[in-house]
Scaffold this active site. Structure first.
Site, PDB file in Angstrom:
ATOM      1  N   ALA A  33      40.480  -5.535  38.815  1.00 51.76           N
ATOM      2  CA  ALA A  33      40.711  -6.400  39.975  1.00 51.76           C
ATOM      3  C   ALA A  33      42.042  -7.101  39.741  1.00 51.76           C
ATOM      4  O   ALA A  33      42.467  -7.278  38.595  1.00 51.76           O
ATOM      5  CB  ALA A  33      39.583  -7.407  40.076  1.00 51.76           C
TER       6      ALA A  33
ATOM      7  N   GLY B 169      37.379  -3.793  37.160  1.00 49.26           N
ATOM      8  CA  GLY B 169      37.044  -3.238  38.475  1.00 49.26           C
ATOM      9  C   GLY B 169      37.398  -1.762  38.611  1.00 49.26           C
ATOM     10  O   GLY B 169      36.808  -1.057  39.435  1.00 49.26           O
TER      11      GLY B 169
ATOM     12  N   GLU C 299      34.580  -0.040  37.041  1.00 54.15           N
ATOM     13  CA  GLU C 299      33.434  -0.264  37.949  1.00 54.15           C
ATOM     14  C   GLU C 299      33.534   0.635  39.181  1.00 54.15           C
ATOM     15  O   GLU C 299      32.524   1.143  39.667  1.00 54.15           O
ATOM     16  CB  GLU C 299      33.368  -1.745  38.344  1.00 54.15           C
ATOM     17  CG  GLU C 299      32.926  -2.608  37.156  1.00 54.15           C
ATOM     18  CD  GLU C 299      33.030  -4.094  37.431  1.00 54.15           C
ATOM     19  OE1 GLU C 299      34.135  -4.547  37.793  1.00 54.15           O
ATOM     20  OE2 GLU C 299      32.026  -4.806  37.289  1.00 54.15           O
TER      21      GLU C 299
ATOM     22  N   GLU D  69      36.526  -8.082  30.964  1.00 56.58           N
ATOM     23  CA  GLU D  69      36.368  -9.361  31.660  1.00 56.58           C
ATOM     24  C   GLU D  69      36.125 -10.556  30.746  1.00 56.58           C
ATOM     25  O   GLU D  69      36.669 -11.634  30.977  1.00 56.58           O
ATOM     26  CB  GLU D  69      35.242  -9.263  32.696  1.00 56.58           C
ATOM     27  CG  GLU D  69      35.606  -8.511  33.954  1.00 56.58           C
ATOM     28  CD  GLU D  69      35.403  -6.996  33.856  1.00 56.58           C
ATOM     29  OE1 GLU D  69      35.202  -6.492  32.736  1.00 56.58           O
ATOM     30  OE2 GLU D  69      35.442  -6.334  34.894  1.00 56.58           O
TER      31      GLU D  69
HETATM   32  N1  COA Z   1      45.740  -7.531  37.841  1.00 53.48           N
HETATM   33  C1  COA Z   1      46.990  -7.849  38.234  1.00 53.48           C
HETATM   34  N2  COA Z   1      48.091  -7.268  37.732  1.00 53.48           N
HETATM   35  C2  COA Z   1      47.919  -6.326  36.776  1.00 53.48           C
HETATM   36  C3  COA Z   1      46.645  -5.949  36.308  1.00 53.48           C
HETATM   37  C4  COA Z   1      45.516  -6.596  36.883  1.00 53.48           C
HETATM   38  N3  COA Z   1      44.265  -6.282  36.528  1.00 53.48           N
HETATM   39  N4  COA Z   1      46.800  -5.002  35.362  1.00 53.48           N
HETATM   40  C5  COA Z   1      48.115  -4.790  35.253  1.00 53.48           C
HETATM   41  N5  COA Z   1      48.817  -5.601  36.096  1.00 53.48           N
HETATM   42  C6  COA Z   1      50.236  -5.683  36.286  1.00 53.48           C
HETATM   43  C7  COA Z   1      50.938  -6.484  35.175  1.00 53.48           C
HETATM   44  O1  COA Z   1      50.835  -7.889  35.445  1.00 53.48           O
HETATM   45  C8  COA Z   1      52.338  -5.959  35.286  1.00 53.48           C
HETATM   46  O2  COA Z   1      52.961  -6.559  36.405  1.00 53.48           O
HETATM   47  P1  COA Z   1      54.481  -7.162  36.275  1.00 53.48           P
HETATM   48  O3  COA Z   1      55.295  -5.952  35.897  1.00 53.48           O
HETATM   49  O4  COA Z   1      54.756  -7.680  37.640  1.00 53.48           O
HETATM   50  O5  COA Z   1      54.420  -8.191  35.206  1.00 53.48           O
HETATM   51  C9  COA Z   1      52.140  -4.500  35.632  1.00 53.48           C
HETATM   52  O6  COA Z   1      50.830  -4.402  36.188  1.00 53.48           O
HETATM   53  C10 COA Z   1      52.239  -3.577  34.440  1.00 53.48           C
HETATM   54  O7  COA Z   1      51.293  -4.013  33.476  1.00 53.48           O
HETATM   55  P2  COA Z   1      51.681  -4.349  31.946  1.00 53.48           P
HETATM   56  O8  COA Z   1      50.673  -5.318  31.421  1.00 53.48           O
HETATM   57  O9  COA Z   1      53.117  -4.736  31.847  1.00 53.48           O
HETATM   58  O10 COA Z   1      51.480  -2.906  31.289  1.00 53.48           O
HETATM   59  P3  COA Z   1      51.129  -2.600  29.765  1.00 53.48           P
HETATM   60  O11 COA Z   1      51.341  -1.144  29.587  1.00 53.48           O
HETATM   61  O12 COA Z   1      51.860  -3.516  28.855  1.00 53.48           O
HETATM   62  O13 COA Z   1      49.571  -2.948  29.599  1.00 53.48           O
HETATM   63  C11 COA Z   1      47.248  -2.950  30.294  1.00 53.48           C
HETATM   64  C12 COA Z   1      48.616  -2.201  30.296  1.00 53.48           C
HETATM   65  C13 COA Z   1      46.306  -2.182  31.196  1.00 53.48           C
HETATM   66  C14 COA Z   1      46.700  -2.974  28.863  1.00 53.48           C
HETATM   67  C15 COA Z   1      47.463  -4.384  30.796  1.00 53.48           C
HETATM   68  O14 COA Z   1      48.169  -4.340  32.032  1.00 53.48           O
HETATM   69  C16 COA Z   1      46.187  -5.155  31.039  1.00 53.48           C
HETATM   70  O15 COA Z   1      45.543  -5.598  30.096  1.00 53.48           O
HETATM   71  N6  COA Z   1      45.829  -5.351  32.317  1.00 53.48           N
HETATM   72  C17 COA Z   1      44.700  -6.157  32.709  1.00 53.48           C
HETATM   73  C18 COA Z   1      43.400  -5.411  32.497  1.00 53.48           C
HETATM   74  C19 COA Z   1      42.219  -6.276  32.818  1.00 53.48           C
HETATM   75  O16 COA Z   1      41.943  -7.253  32.176  1.00 53.48           O
HETATM   76  N7  COA Z   1      41.485  -5.870  33.853  1.00 53.48           N
HETATM   77  C20 COA Z   1      40.276  -6.530  34.249  1.00 53.48           C
HETATM   78  C21 COA Z   1      40.536  -7.505  35.313  1.00 53.48           C
HETATM   79  S1  COA Z   1      39.046  -8.348  35.760  1.00 53.48           S
END
Ligand code: COA
Length: 262
Positions: A66, A112, A115, A135
């Site tokens: 999400a 999400g 999910e 989460e």
């Molecule tokens: N919500 C909003 N933005 C998200 C996102 C999410 N769930 N997952 C990734 N993004 C965005 C990042 O903020 C970043 O945006 P920016 O370039 O404007 O800063 C972009 O997507 C790229 O992500 P980034 O974190 O730079 O890539 P990465 O390769 O370093 O890491 C992940 C990849 C998937 C490990 C990391 O993005 C992450 O942990 N995301 C969140 C996952 C999460 O907790 N999901 C559950 C949500 S309830």
């Protein structure tokens, strides 16, 4: 129909829906969830769509969860509403569609995203895919059905570990857990999903929709799945597809099913 955050393409009986926010790793914001609802509903209504495939755009992510930026300042009520609305219009909606839905997990499927994949009828994944429910690392719990569907798919102990550690598992571990049915090279992922879809399409759409209902009934509290199965089995006898399927068998030819019913 054109969308802001998704693509929906139809070809050879298959509607492929792609979450298309690659710069945000296809995170599900409000607009994307609403667009997905519309695209799934349209595909399900279409007599031509026999199977739906959902995937993510780019090589890195299916859906990274999400959109955290949208709910970071929510209060208790807003949080509850977010989960309830999402479950209603997307996650439960997809699970209960009468058209088969295959998730082609092409990269990160987190929160999400996992999910959504779990709400689909089954999943195939590329070798690079990583899956998890992170989460609790954000101070929240899975809210789009993850605490219910993950134990259904992998068993309670594995689900508890995944939820509590907030860690990611790779596609081979997901395969051994039964979370995904097949793992393949990324370039081969959509062709594999399409190959499975083409096998599904040979069969009766009407019978498949009854089968989805019966299988899902097993996971619905207070529903007797055996009763649902008996009802669905009976319903099939009143369909054109049943006449065609049995007649074709007796005539030693391939069945040519009329397709979805109104
Ligand atoms: N919500 C909003 N933005 C998200 C996102 C999410 N769930 N997952 C990734 N993004 C965005 C990042 O903020 C970043 O945006 P920016 O370039 O404007 O800063 C972009 O997507 C790229 O992500 P980034 O974190 O730079 O890539 P990465 O390769 O370093 O890491 C992940 C990849 C998937 C490990 C990391 O993005 C992450 O942990 N995301 C969140 C996952 C999460 O907790 N999901 C559950 C949500 S309830």
């Amino acid at each position: 129909m054109s969308y802001e955050n998704i693509l929906s393409e139809f070809s050879n009986g298959i509607t492929t829906i792609t979450v298309n926010r690659p710069s945000k790793l296809n995170a599900l914001n409000k607009v994307t969830i609403e667009e997905l609802h519309t695209a799934f509903a349209e595909a399900d209504k279409s007599k031509d769509t026999k199977v739906i495939i959902i995937t993510g755009s780019g090589k890195k992510a299916f859906v990274a969860g999400a959109d955290i930026s949208e709910f970071a300042d929510f209060n208790i009520k807003e949080g509850g509403r977010l989960a309830a609305k999402g479950q209603e219009i997307l996650f439960d909606f997809v699970e209960n569609l009468s058209t088969p839905v295959i998730a082609a997990v092409n990269g990160f499927a987190l929160g999400g995203g996992l999910e959504l994949a779990m709400a689909c009828h089954f999943r195939v994944a590329s070798i690079n895919a990583k899956m998890g429910l992170p989460e609790v690392s954000l101070g929240v719990i899975p809210g789009y059905g993850g605490t219910q569907r993950l134990p259904q798919l992998v068993g309670k102990g594995r689900a508890m570990e995944m939820v509590m550690t907030a860690g990611m598992i790779d596609s081979n571990l997901a395969l051994s857990y039964g979370l995904v049915n097949h793992v393949i090279e990324q370039e081969e992922l959509i062709p594999l999903a399409e190959k499975i879809a083409s096998k599904i399409m040979r069969n009766s759409s009407v019978a498949i929709s009854e089968a989805i209902k019966a299988v899902n009934a097993n996971y619905k509290y207070g529903t007797d799945g055996y009763k649902t199965e008996i009802e669905g089995f009976g319903n099939c006898f009143g369909t054109e597809d049943f006449k065609e399927g049995t007649t074709a068998f007796l005539e030693k030819r391939k069945a040519n099913f009329p397709g979805k019913q109104d």
